[in-house]
Design a protein around this motif. Structure first.
Motif, PDB file in Angstrom:
ATOM      1  N   ASN A  97       0.986  -1.207  -0.098  1.00 40.73           N
ATOM      2  CA  ASN A  97       0.017  -0.076  -0.217  1.00 40.73           C
ATOM      3  C   ASN A  97       0.997   1.368  -0.058  1.00 40.73           C
ATOM      4  O   ASN A  97       1.909   1.295   0.735  1.00 40.73           O
ATOM      5  CB  ASN A  97      -0.887   0.009   1.281  1.00 40.73           C
ATOM      6  N   SER A  98       0.759   2.147  -0.699  1.00 39.02           N
ATOM      7  CA  SER A  98       1.298   3.436  -0.864  1.00 39.02           C
ATOM      8  C   SER A  98       0.800   4.393  -0.048  1.00 39.02           C
ATOM      9  O   SER A  98       1.146   5.675  -0.206  1.00 39.02           O
ATOM     10  CB  SER A  98       1.545   3.806  -2.495  1.00 39.02           C
ATOM     11  N   LEU A  99      -0.263   4.125   0.755  1.00 36.15           N
ATOM     12  CA  LEU A  99      -1.165   5.272   1.521  1.00 36.15           C
ATOM     13  C   LEU A  99      -0.915   4.773   2.982  1.00 36.15           C
ATOM     14  O   LEU A  99      -0.823   3.679   3.271  1.00 36.15           O
ATOM     15  CB  LEU A  99      -2.501   5.586   1.226  1.00 36.15           C
ATOM     16  N   HIS A 129      -5.815  14.036  11.471  1.00 32.91           N
ATOM     17  CA  HIS A 129      -5.977  13.021  10.790  1.00 32.91           C
ATOM     18  C   HIS A 129      -4.753  13.123   9.768  1.00 32.91           C
ATOM     19  O   HIS A 129      -4.777  14.077   8.910  1.00 32.91           O
ATOM     20  CB  HIS A 129      -7.071  13.115   9.682  1.00 32.91           C
ATOM     21  N   LEU A 130      -3.773  12.335  10.025  1.00 37.19           N
ATOM     22  CA  LEU A 130      -2.497  12.471   9.327  1.00 37.19           C
ATOM     23  C   LEU A 130      -2.470  11.383   8.151  1.00 37.19           C
ATOM     24  O   LEU A 130      -3.235  10.471   7.995  1.00 37.19           O
ATOM     25  CB  LEU A 130      -1.466  11.834  10.328  1.00 37.19           C
ATOM     26  N   GLY A 131      -1.794  12.013   7.105  1.00 31.74           N
ATOM     27  CA  GLY A 131      -2.007  11.066   5.778  1.00 31.74           C
ATOM     28  C   GLY A 131      -0.734  11.266   5.324  1.00 31.74           C
ATOM     29  O   GLY A 131       0.192  12.131   5.109  1.00 31.74           O
ATOM     30  N   TYR A 132      -0.254  10.158   4.381  1.00 28.62           N
ATOM     31  CA  TYR A 132       0.775  10.276   3.664  1.00 28.62           C
ATOM     32  C   TYR A 132       0.706   9.271   2.483  1.00 28.62           C
ATOM     33  O   TYR A 132       0.032   8.297   2.155  1.00 28.62           O
ATOM     34  CB  TYR A 132       2.038   9.336   4.339  1.00 28.62           C
ATOM     35  N   ASP A 133       1.166   9.764   1.233  1.00 30.27           N
ATOM     36  CA  ASP A 133       1.075   9.212   0.098  1.00 30.27           C
ATOM     37  C   ASP A 133       2.252   9.230  -0.749  1.00 30.27           C
ATOM     38  O   ASP A 133       2.913   9.907  -0.837  1.00 30.27           O
ATOM     39  CB  ASP A 133       0.008   9.984  -1.019  1.00 30.27           C
ATOM     40  N   ALA A 134       2.790   7.997  -1.308  1.00 30.96           N
ATOM     41  CA  ALA A 134       4.077   7.872  -1.575  1.00 30.96           C
ATOM     42  C   ALA A 134       4.021   8.554  -3.172  1.00 30.96           C
ATOM     43  O   ALA A 134       5.134   9.017  -3.578  1.00 30.96           O
ATOM     44  CB  ALA A 134       4.242   6.206  -1.966  1.00 30.96           C
ATOM     45  N   ALA A 135       2.934   8.864  -3.622  1.00 30.81           N
ATOM     46  CA  ALA A 135       3.028   9.780  -4.919  1.00 30.81           C
ATOM     47  C   ALA A 135       3.625  11.154  -4.595  1.00 30.81           C
ATOM     48  O   ALA A 135       4.108  11.853  -5.605  1.00 30.81           O
ATOM     49  CB  ALA A 135       1.631   9.804  -5.340  1.00 30.81           C
ATOM     50  N   ASP A 136       3.600  11.536  -3.457  1.00 25.81           N
ATOM     51  CA  ASP A 136       4.139  12.983  -2.909  1.00 25.81           C
ATOM     52  C   ASP A 136       4.994  12.580  -1.818  1.00 25.81           C
ATOM     53  O   ASP A 136       4.513  12.761  -0.447  1.00 25.81           O
ATOM     54  CB  ASP A 136       2.872  13.803  -2.578  1.00 25.81           C
ATOM     55  N   PRO A 137       6.079  12.071  -1.830  1.00 26.64           N
ATOM     56  CA  PRO A 137       6.817  11.330  -0.726  1.00 26.64           C
ATOM     57  C   PRO A 137       7.383  12.061   0.159  1.00 26.64           C
ATOM     58  O   PRO A 137       8.061  11.794   0.860  1.00 26.64           O
ATOM     59  CB  PRO A 137       8.078  10.484  -1.788  1.00 26.64           C
ATOM     60  N   PHE A 150       3.828   6.725  13.135  1.00 28.16           N
ATOM     61  CA  PHE A 150       3.390   7.028  11.871  1.00 28.16           C
ATOM     62  C   PHE A 150       4.281   7.260  11.116  1.00 28.16           C
ATOM     63  O   PHE A 150       4.265   6.595   9.964  1.00 28.16           O
ATOM     64  CB  PHE A 150       2.255   8.423  11.974  1.00 28.16           C
ATOM     65  N   LEU A 151       5.469   8.006  11.422  1.00 26.90           N
ATOM     66  CA  LEU A 151       6.641   8.252  10.491  1.00 26.90           C
ATOM     67  C   LEU A 151       7.132   7.051  10.154  1.00 26.90           C
ATOM     68  O   LEU A 151       7.644   6.780   8.776  1.00 26.90           O
ATOM     69  CB  LEU A 151       7.743   9.292  11.161  1.00 26.90           C
ATOM     70  N   ARG A 152       7.225   5.888  11.053  1.00 25.03           N
ATOM     71  CA  ARG A 152       7.998   4.690  10.764  1.00 25.03           C
ATOM     72  C   ARG A 152       6.941   3.993   9.675  1.00 25.03           C
ATOM     73  O   ARG A 152       7.636   3.224   8.763  1.00 25.03           O
ATOM     74  CB  ARG A 152       7.985   3.924  12.016  1.00 25.03           C
ATOM     75  N   GLU A 153       5.654   4.015   9.912  1.00 21.99           N
ATOM     76  CA  GLU A 153       4.837   3.336   8.713  1.00 21.99           C
ATOM     77  C   GLU A 153       4.968   4.031   7.448  1.00 21.99           C
ATOM     78  O   GLU A 153       5.228   3.492   6.288  1.00 21.99           O
ATOM     79  CB  GLU A 153       3.573   3.727   9.140  1.00 21.99           C
ATOM     80  N   THR A 154       5.333   5.495   7.279  1.00 25.36           N
ATOM     81  CA  THR A 154       5.777   6.313   6.036  1.00 25.36           C
ATOM     82  C   THR A 154       7.098   5.723   5.514  1.00 25.36           C
ATOM     83  O   THR A 154       7.323   5.369   4.552  1.00 25.36           O
ATOM     84  CB  THR A 154       5.644   7.743   6.084  1.00 25.36           C
ATOM     85  N   HIS A 155       8.073   5.443   6.539  1.00 20.83           N
ATOM     86  CA  HIS A 155       9.379   5.137   6.247  1.00 20.83           C
ATOM     87  C   HIS A 155       9.422   3.694   5.594  1.00 20.83           C
ATOM     88  O   HIS A 155      10.230   3.195   4.766  1.00 20.83           O
ATOM     89  CB  HIS A 155      10.404   5.059   7.146  1.00 20.83           C
ATOM     90  N   ALA A 156       8.476   2.932   5.872  1.00 19.40           N
ATOM     91  CA  ALA A 156       8.190   1.438   5.513  1.00 19.40           C
ATOM     92  C   ALA A 156       7.782   1.620   3.932  1.00 19.40           C
ATOM     93  O   ALA A 156       8.075   0.444   3.133  1.00 19.40           O
ATOM     94  CB  ALA A 156       7.326   0.661   6.407  1.00 19.40           C
ATOM     95  N   VAL A 157       6.988   2.619   3.667  1.00 18.71           N
ATOM     96  CA  VAL A 157       6.562   2.629   2.266  1.00 18.71           C
ATOM     97  C   VAL A 157       7.612   3.286   1.327  1.00 18.71           C
ATOM     98  O   VAL A 157       8.060   2.822   0.281  1.00 18.71           O
ATOM     99  CB  VAL A 157       5.147   3.573   2.194  1.00 18.71           C
ATOM    100  N   VAL A 158       8.324   4.529   1.730  1.00 18.75           N
ATOM    101  CA  VAL A 158       9.300   5.076   1.148  1.00 18.75           C
ATOM    102  C   VAL A 158      10.309   5.527   2.024  1.00 18.75           C
ATOM    103  O   VAL A 158      10.023   6.219   2.942  1.00 18.75           O
ATOM    104  CB  VAL A 158       8.597   6.346   0.205  1.00 18.75           C
ATOM    105  N   PRO A 159      11.509   4.758   2.255  1.00 18.34           N
ATOM    106  CA  PRO A 159      12.617   5.082   3.171  1.00 18.34           C
ATOM    107  C   PRO A 159      12.914   6.389   2.880  1.00 18.34           C
ATOM    108  O   PRO A 159      13.005   6.900   1.854  1.00 18.34           O
ATOM    109  CB  PRO A 159      13.715   3.678   2.978  1.00 18.34           C
ATOM    110  N   PRO A 160      13.502   7.106   3.947  1.00 22.34           N
ATOM    111  CA  PRO A 160      14.096   8.325   4.003  1.00 22.34           C
ATOM    112  C   PRO A 160      15.551   8.306   3.039  1.00 22.34           C
ATOM    113  O   PRO A 160      15.978   7.095   2.766  1.00 22.34           O
ATOM    114  CB  PRO A 160      14.692   8.607   5.493  1.00 22.34           C
TER     115      PRO A 160
END
Length: 141
Positions: A2-4, A26-34, A113-123
């Motif tokens: 999942n990219s979201l 409500h925090l959101g992250y989309d790999a399309a805007d990494p 939350f940040l760890r989850e985003t890093h799993a999608v797109v690592p820093p």
């Protein structure tokens, strides 16, 4: 994969000299805007504000004070409670000052939350697609 990534937190809002008030973030992250995180603050079903934040800045704000513009972050510890203090400066008011609000979020929840985003797109692995961006700008005229 999942990219979201989405997460809803209860945070404390302090506007001006008022006491803290609980609101939803409500925090959101989309790999399309990494590089970006979105946050929508709401209370009683009403949207109070929407902000786009820099993902790396939020991560740094958990460790040290960052930001010199409209958004400033810094870690705050009160006893055993670790918080992320997020200060927002808004539009000018009639008295010449600016609208101002501070949000206090539980730091471990933001870090999770940040760890989850890093799993999608690592820093450091974010990609900025210049060709796609230029095509959008040209198409918009």
């Amino acid at each position: 994969m999942n990219s979201l990534v989405h997460q809803t937190l209860v945070v404390q809002l302090q506007a001006g000299d008022t006491e803290r008030c609980p609101v939803f973030a409500h925090l959101g992250y989309d790999a399309a805007d990494p590089f970006a995180l979105t946050v929508v603050f709401s209370h009683d079903g009403h949207v109070l504000a929407r902000w786009t934040l820099d993902r790396e800045m939020v991560a740094e704000g958990l460790l040290r004070p960052v930001g010199i513009g409209d958004v400033r972050l810094r870690p705050v510890s009160q006893g055993t409670l670790d918080e992320l203090r997020i200060e927002f400066l808004g539009d000018p008011r009639a008295d010449g000052d600016r609208h101002h609000a501070v949000v206090f979020a539980w730091a471990p929840a933001v870090a999770a939350f940040l760890r989850e985003t890093h799993a999608v797109v690592p820093p450091g692995r974010e990609e900025f697609r210049v060709d796609d961006f230029l095509a959008e700008v040209i198409d918009a005229g």
